[in-house]
Scaffold this active site. Structure first.
Site, mmCIF file in Angstrom:
data_model
loop_
_atom_site.group_PDB
_atom_site.id
_atom_site.type_symbol
_atom_site.label_atom_id
_atom_site.label_comp_id
_atom_site.label_asym_id
_atom_site.label_seq_id
_atom_site.Cartn_x
_atom_site.Cartn_y
_atom_site.Cartn_z
ATOM 1 N N SER A 81 -69.561 77.146 -6.773
ATOM 2 C CA SER A 81 -70.416 76.655 -5.697
ATOM 3 C C SER A 81 -71.891 76.858 -6.020
ATOM 4 O O SER A 81 -72.309 77.935 -6.450
ATOM 5 C CB SER A 81 -70.085 77.372 -4.381
ATOM 6 O OG SER A 81 -71.046 77.055 -3.385
ATOM 7 N N SER A 104 -74.114 77.144 -3.919
ATOM 8 C CA SER A 104 -74.717 77.946 -2.855
ATOM 9 C C SER A 104 -74.596 79.448 -3.094
ATOM 10 O O SER A 104 -75.176 80.247 -2.355
ATOM 11 C CB SER A 104 -74.067 77.607 -1.508
ATOM 12 O OG SER A 104 -74.245 76.258 -1.185
ATOM 13 N N TYR A 163 -71.500 77.504 2.892
ATOM 14 C CA TYR A 163 -72.869 78.002 3.051
ATOM 15 C C TYR A 163 -73.854 76.829 3.041
ATOM 16 O O TYR A 163 -74.885 76.853 2.401
ATOM 17 C CB TYR A 163 -73.210 79.004 1.945
ATOM 18 C CG TYR A 163 -74.401 79.896 2.255
ATOM 19 C CD1 TYR A 163 -74.300 80.901 3.216
ATOM 20 C CD2 TYR A 163 -75.607 79.726 1.590
ATOM 21 C CE1 TYR A 163 -75.386 81.713 3.498
ATOM 22 C CE2 TYR A 163 -76.702 80.534 1.866
ATOM 23 C CZ TYR A 163 -76.589 81.519 2.816
ATOM 24 O OH TYR A 163 -77.669 82.331 3.104
ATOM 25 N N GLY A 164 -73.481 75.779 3.777
ATOM 26 C CA GLY A 164 -74.364 74.631 3.924
ATOM 27 C C GLY A 164 -75.277 74.803 5.123
ATOM 28 O O GLY A 164 -75.690 75.908 5.459
ATOM 29 N N SER A 165 -75.548 73.714 5.815
ATOM 30 C CA SER A 165 -76.474 73.723 6.945
ATOM 31 C C SER A 165 -76.055 74.733 8.016
ATOM 32 O O SER A 165 -76.819 75.620 8.385
ATOM 33 C CB SER A 165 -76.547 72.317 7.552
ATOM 34 O OG SER A 165 -77.361 72.309 8.698
ATOM 35 N N HIS A 190 -66.573 72.254 14.830
ATOM 36 C CA HIS A 190 -66.304 70.862 15.202
ATOM 37 C C HIS A 190 -64.788 70.722 15.263
ATOM 38 O O HIS A 190 -64.073 71.283 14.431
ATOM 39 C CB HIS A 190 -66.909 69.916 14.168
ATOM 40 C CG HIS A 190 -66.681 68.451 14.446
ATOM 41 N ND1 HIS A 190 -66.748 67.912 15.719
ATOM 42 C CD2 HIS A 190 -66.385 67.407 13.616
ATOM 43 C CE1 HIS A 190 -66.519 66.607 15.655
ATOM 44 N NE2 HIS A 190 -66.286 66.282 14.386
#
Length: 340
Positions: free
Chosen positions: A51, A53, A25-27, A108
């Site tokens: 976490s 987040s 749950y980052g960027s 990615h």
């Protein structure tokens, strides 16, 4: 001409019929989870124990659970953890909980391209990679737009992987701007190359070299900062909006003549040869091996380089000047704009 897909090419019903797990749950993670949720998709967020987040995701109204539980519940699992953590997370917590016919998605291609993760043959392996940071993926979605994305299928066990990937792209808003089909190898190699020689490595080194040259010649560091760093945004914005030709139309004739005649002297054949060497290191896996080894060794060299650059004069001068222009960053601190 490469094939571009838009909303009319996507079936949003495909992703809406699935249970989707966003791992991290980052960027990117927060943007994917919220955009999918707002597109009518059944989403849960998988986070590691402890976490930081977790509270943010719960306050955003999202279902949060452990990574293993999220993978167990979902038909579609999107991995949005850092590249260096992904193999461990996948092998230990995701792979044991996947069922045949599920889909594993990436934003990615690093771990697939360099063979760190090898999904079972009965899984779809898809990449949907937005070409922009997560806060833009979220903001443009809320504004009715979207950030373009790359789509790749590495494994099509279901026979429907491309359509599912396009449906996912629709869910995060990417198909509003356009989805370009590629491969995991092409995305990974060009992404690393762009970061290293232009967007990050090339740009920061060019900025520092220009700053150092002016200061060494006796010019004020503050003037050098404005000329070599501050004004970069003005030029990049023009290029982003209108291309290189549009930027040149907007600057003075003197600036354009200097651009056309002196730019190729700075970025000359020697620089391009170095770029080819860097690209070769990416293609052969040398860079990936180096980065993996650096992490396994505790990131000592990485931290030393990071600390050294953080102490550069341009950072000290810039920090003081930006204090007088708080509207530039709207009060954001480094941790607020990082990818975590």
């Amino acid at each position: 001409m490469a094939k571009m897909y838009y909303e009319s090419d996507c079936d949003p019903g495909l992703i809406r019929a699935k249970k989707v797990a966003i791992i991290g749950y980052g960027s990117q993670g927060h943007a994917h989870a919220l955009n999918l949720r707002d597109s009518g998709v059944d989403v849960r967020v998988g986070l590691r124990e402890g976490s930081g987040s977790k509270t943010k995701a719960i306050e955003a109204g999202l279902k949060v659970c452990s990574i293993s539980q999220a993978a167990k519940e979902a038909d579609v699992v999107m991995l949005l953890t850092p590249d260096t953590e992904m193999k461990r997370v996948y092998d230990q917590e995701i792979a044991p909980n996947l069922t045949a016919g599920s889909a594993v998605l990436f934003a990615h291609g690093f771990n697939i391209r360099f063979g760190l993760i090898t999904p079972n043959s009965d899984l779809d392996v898809i990449m949907v990679a937005p070409k922009g940071p997560g806060h833009l993926v979220r903001r443009t979605y809320e504004e009715g737009g979207g950030v373009p994305a790359l789509l790749a299928v590495d494994q099509d066990a279901s026979g429907n992987a491309r359509a599912l990937g396009l449906s996912y792209a629709y869910g995060i808003g990417a198909s509003r701007a356009g989805v370009l089909e590629t491969t995991f190898a092409e995305e990974t190699e060009t992404d690393l190359f762009g970061e290293q020689v232009v967007l990050c490595g090339g740009l920061t080194s060019l900025v520092k070299a220009g700053f150092e040259t002016l200061v060494a010649a006796g010019y004020q560091p503050e003037v050098a900062y404005f000329e070599c760093l501050h004004e970069v945004k003005l030029i990049v914005d023009l290029m982003y909006e209108q291309g290189i030709a549009g930027m040149r139309f907007s600057i003075s004739d003197t600036a354009e003549y200097g651009d056309l005649t002196r730019g190729p002297r700075v970025i000359d054949g020697h620089v391009k040869e170095t770029m080819k060497t860097v690209l070769s290191e990416i293609q052969t896996g040398k860079f990936a091996e180096e980065w993996i080894a650096e992490n396994e060794a505790g990131r000592q060299r990485f931290k030393e380089l990071e600390t050294s650059d953080a102490g550069h004069q341009i950072e000290q001068v810039g920090a003081k000047l930006r204090e007088m222009m708080p509207w530039i960053s709207s009060g954001k601190k480094l941790q607020d704009v990082s990818g975590g």
